[in-house]
Enzyme design. Structure first.
Site, PDB file in Angstrom:
ATOM      1  CB  SER A   1      -7.804   0.381   7.163  1.00  0.00           C
ATOM      2  OG  SER A   1      -7.066   1.639   6.601  1.00  0.00           O
ATOM      3  N   GLY A   2      -4.504  -0.349   7.537  1.00  0.00           N
ATOM      4  CA  GLY A   2      -3.242  -1.023   6.704  1.00  0.00           C
ATOM      5  C   GLY A   2      -2.952  -2.367   7.461  1.00  0.00           C
TER       6      GLY A   2
ATOM      7  CG  ASN B   1      -4.825   2.291   3.654  1.00  0.00           C
ATOM      8  OD1 ASN B   1      -5.457   3.338   3.756  1.00  0.00           O
ATOM      9  ND2 ASN B   1      -5.018   1.236   4.662  1.00  0.00           N
TER      10      ASN B   1
ATOM     11  CG  HIS C   1      -0.610   4.171   4.164  1.00  0.00           C
ATOM     12  ND1 HIS C   1      -1.815   3.959   5.087  1.00  0.00           N
ATOM     13  CD2 HIS C   1      -0.482   2.934   3.865  1.00  0.00           C
ATOM     14  CE1 HIS C   1      -1.627   2.614   5.297  1.00  0.00           C
ATOM     15  NE2 HIS C   1      -0.856   1.933   4.684  1.00  0.00           N
TER      16      HIS C   1
ATOM     17  CD  GLU D   1       4.453  -1.072   4.772  1.00  0.00           C
ATOM     18  OE1 GLU D   1       4.192  -2.349   5.078  1.00  0.00           O
ATOM     19  OE2 GLU D   1       3.574  -0.527   4.079  1.00  0.00           O
TER      20      GLU D   1
ATOM     21  NE  ARG E   1      -0.365  -0.040  11.105  1.00  0.00           N
ATOM     22  CZ  ARG E   1      -0.093  -0.292   9.943  1.00  0.00           C
ATOM     23  NH1 ARG E   1      -0.798   0.242   8.827  1.00  0.00           N
ATOM     24  NH2 ARG E   1       0.165  -1.623   9.565  1.00  0.00           N
TER      25      ARG E   1
ATOM     26  CB  CYS F   1      -1.097  -0.119   1.226  1.00  0.00           C
ATOM     27  SG  CYS F   1      -0.459  -0.504   2.431  1.00  0.00           S
TER      28      CYS F   1
END
Lengths: 347, 347, 347, 347
Positions: free
Chosen positions: B169-170, B323, B232, B192, B225, B139
């Site tokens: 929500s990622g 995202n 994002h 990530e 986060r 994302c």
């Protein structure tokens, strides 16, 4: 001064029962004059308001302060008010320790973090009876330069990229409306990115022949406001001239005991370790690390670093600094302590 | 597949009344089988669940899907399940469009964003009756490469530094506990930072002789986060080989109409402008910009950029990407649309 | 009027393309005059600002409005400004539909929710060419009286206890500082608890001989501000004179089709079901239910109820009302629609 | 027991350096066994984990505890596990002070708050060498009964209506997903409303002939989860038999010094004033009042009340209770202190 605001109240908290300074006079603007500190207290998480002798917010002018024999002024004024007022206070012989940005880049004003450039206070030597202004840096800059200071000899950085996640209290009170902050991020803080570069260069600069020559160190900054109460998180990428290992960076941080070098005795607000390296995968976090620092009087004065990685010649890490303590009131109190130890505050 | 999760439900939403694909079969894990989509609906902000013909979540296997003549599978599976299952689906002749990371770096799997590297789908030509896997990117990577794509010829970047402010929500649902998120930031998202570099290089790479040669472009990433629901935010610093002006960068973004070049007809989920530049001082913001994109079916598919600055040879800006749409389900749906237009999905 | 504020912008949104009323003139205070609606837009979640013909915020006075032939005014003014200004507008012949509290309890001003007491508009009949003021209720009261209306004949309530969880937008913009709201609840909203009782009694009252006799119904209210964006949640306990079952209460809500009774044609902003009962254990929720209401133009106009329990002779339930739509701008727009159908707005 | 959870860690914190009890053995479930307390520490806001002698989480059974001569067990187990396990511990002669709900309504188990019904511990007298279970109440109930206790003689209440705004930590960790909580309220907490009534009646009941006769006092409760970290806010409406004034209610609260009556010496965790009345218009607030209570060891043990109003014969007010301290671990520790003073814990 500015005792009704967020930083001003951190000043009140830190100066209560201070071993060097007497209980402060709480100076505030017309809206708050006459109120008790407990009636305007903004810092519930830090506990109840300190039990000062003088708990009422009062109106002051440079004249009244001078006539009352005040020697040391801590300023948490908005920058536009701070400019002329702090100058006037210094002209009347007072030592002003300011959190305002107005005079930070002035040639004759040291911009100081004791662990980073305490020697810059020497700019004020041989001034006779004159007053002066000493400023602490911008809140984000404070975290950055404390974390970088012990790495400078090792990395000889060519440039620094920093991205901030700044807490709501950095905007003061009332500051950011809840409707602008909840479920949102505001990627703009006026002048913050410029300050980060200019202030870091000045603080890393060298004092020679009565003037500070800034270090040439480009800082590329992106600054945003996020929905946390206190504690600025910063993602840092340093471009190193030399190849370094994770271990050598950690060793530099672990060995950073700058106040021992100062050899001017212990300063009450100075943390034992100005930089604390956390090995956990997911630290530092605002909620867990903002109050880092020992002993008790130095709570919130340590900068926490973590997630250190080396990739090519880049050093990547996160840092967390308490914006209102190390990056605000605590920074100025520590400056005043050092100034006193250095004999700059009279006898 | 994975219809009980956050991305899976975005798939359901985007595939309802889709002009190219029939209403989906909703495949889910044992806990959700037998439930109605409305009973497990996680996306209230996006409106009520779509009124699909088949609203019950069912159990499927590669065998059952093959026997039912399913030709196209959208996968929102967790990566560990996705690995073997997607391979098996492709082996049985199905076209798998996956949001999972399992196969993204596989040599024979195109990692595609149509506006960036739609031609990588040609890797799948001349395969006869075989199935295949096409993945969309991570994302965060999606936002970065869409925003950078039109700048590549102009900047010929030497390296990119990116710092993320990633939405809750990622992490899917239930994802991050509220007690870990409220008044906090978590500066760690497993893998990530590595994904950002590897995936960007592959997507910017060139397809030659049936293989993709990645672009050599170091990406220095710090990922965290924050407490937003969707969208994002990313702070980007590009090290440019050539000197450029703010105006030339803006012009490159404004002129970016890649789907026109593809000349394979309009794709329903493709936004008219994949990159939208906001001139306001404090944009993009998650709350205001996550749903950017026109026409209606492309809502959430545009990447919003703003706060562009040029400092020495660095280009600094913020970007915002939805995202779960551009960086998730919407990305895979758009890939499937392009694959169909390119004749990869049978007749 | 008041188009730069939260409710004012909901008015702008709801009046765009309205079948009964032409595009509004956007009147605002001196700070906003001359700005475009898009430059002061506060409602990103509701989508982009409506594309009105007149998008610039302008200064107006009763004189200018009268001279321009304005017939209908929607007021989202702060209550202190609304008082004299609305009176003057009515005096000059205009029909004022107001969200302000200033005139709600005036004897000659109907306080109306069409589904509850649309007949109170008859107070304005036989007035010749005179203007008038019609107000909608306080946001919390709106949810309460809509939910209670169909239960009155069944329960003949002796008293009502209501406790609110009110959203941030109820305080307008900038409203509540984020530092006061994050990780906190503010158990005080000035005058709110009194309004709940007085306004409910007036709306449930009967119009006889040209005057409204309020219903005697004590309301015991506790009101607090919580950290949600939009949608007031309320916990209600009704003390019933008669014994009732859960089923009979549900039936009363399900059968509530008041606008059908009005028989004056469909009003565009009226929801098909003004009260929607959710059977799920954990509904209504602000995030899921604030936009309840069909058709599209009535989104946010339905009150959602749930968690109905009967204990002794008490009826307990939760309700959710969109404070800025049903409890704000939407309420006044619906009042204007009914006034027009009733022939109160000229020919 | 249950040392890896939210309440269990509050137990660890409160029992460190406790003047009556030795440092605890930290018992935890299989996932946490072998970890250090600092590695699973959930309570950053309360400071770092206490420096206990035994910092490793261990596995225990009733057998091992008995064989090690453990006399007092504090239980923060989930209710389903607590049921049989606590019974077995008592059978083996141990005194169990439990926060779990499993045994609260058992006939032979006192449900105790010392300031409310400390005499119910007498139910355990004359038991010889037997062990026993003492429970503290549900977290919401604790706040309600402490605030009501001094009002009972004055109001002789006919019924009580209570509506809660409960903090996230009440659901334990990980508890509520951030995506369910951010910008939302969850109006359902399983069994909470029933517990409020049953437990209040039992605690207000009288101990006669070796059995507790509950007070007949209907409680009408509506319970919801809001987005605060700690501290349950409750809106209370008491239906009084007699007419009372605001002043008389305040006087009853101010005069409430129940532990003085107990005359069994000071209990370390008992707050000087169990109920603190705030006169400010907007108190109590979770952020400002959750840690109310003096001396230091009693922080979080005082219930704060405010916004008192009298309307007809209803008494309306808000209260705030620290759910995890007064309503959790602190409550059980205080029970154990009283039991020791009463001679129930051996010599």
């Amino acid at each position: 001064m500015g005792a009704s605001g967020w930083i001003g109240q951190h000043f009140a908290r830190l100066l209560a029962d201070h071993p060097f300074f007497e209980d402060p006079i709480l100076s505030a603007g017309p809206k708050s004059v006459g109120k008790l500190l407990e009636d305007v207290w903004l810092l519930p998480e830090e506990g109840p308001p300190p039990s000062l002798t003088a708990r009422t917010l009062v109106h002051t002018t440079p004249e009244t302060l001078e006539s009352e024999g005040v020697e040391v002024v801590f300023s948490a004024l908005p920058s536009d008010e701070a400019g002329p007022l702090e100058t006037e206070l210094a002209r009347r012989g007072m030592a002003v320790f300011s959190n305002a940005s107005a005079h930070r880049m002035d040639r004759d004003v040291p911009l100081v973090i004791p662990e980073v450039n305490g020697d810059h206070l020497n700019l004020l030597k041989n001034r006779g009876k004159q007053g002066f202004i000493v400023t602490n840096s911008n809140c984000s800059t404070a975290g950055l330069v404390v974390a970088l200071k012990p790495l400078l000899p090792l990395l000889k950085p060519r440039e620094v990229t920093v991205t901030t996640y700044q807490a709501l209290s950095g905007a003061g009170y009332p500051g950011v409306p809840s409707l602008a902050s909840l479920d949102n991020i505001l990627p703009y803080i006026p002048d913050e990115e410029t300050k980060l570069g200019l202030e870091a260069s000045k603080m890393f600069g060298s004092l020679q022949n009565g003037a500070i020559t800034p270090l040439e160190l480009p800082v590329y900054a992106n600054c945003a406001r996020v929905g946390t109460r206190e504690g600025h998180l910063e993602a840092v990428v340093v471009d190193s001239k030399s190849e370094v290992s994770v271990d050598s960076v950690c060793a530099a941080w672990a060995g950073f005991r700058p106040m021992a070098d100062v050899r001017e005795g212990t300063l009450p607000t100075a943390p034992e370790s100005p930089v604390i390296y956390r090995t956990e995968l997911n630290r530092p976090q605002p909620l867990l690390d903002r109050w880092a620092g020992t002993p008790v009087r130095a709570k919130g004065m340590a900068v926490t670093v973590g997630r250190l990685r080396v990739q090519n010649r880049k050093i990547l890490f996160y840092l967390l600094v308490h914006n209102a303590v190390r990056g605000g009131a605590g920074g100025s109190v520590l400056n005043a302590e050092l100034a006193l130890r250095k004999g700059l505050l009279g006898d």
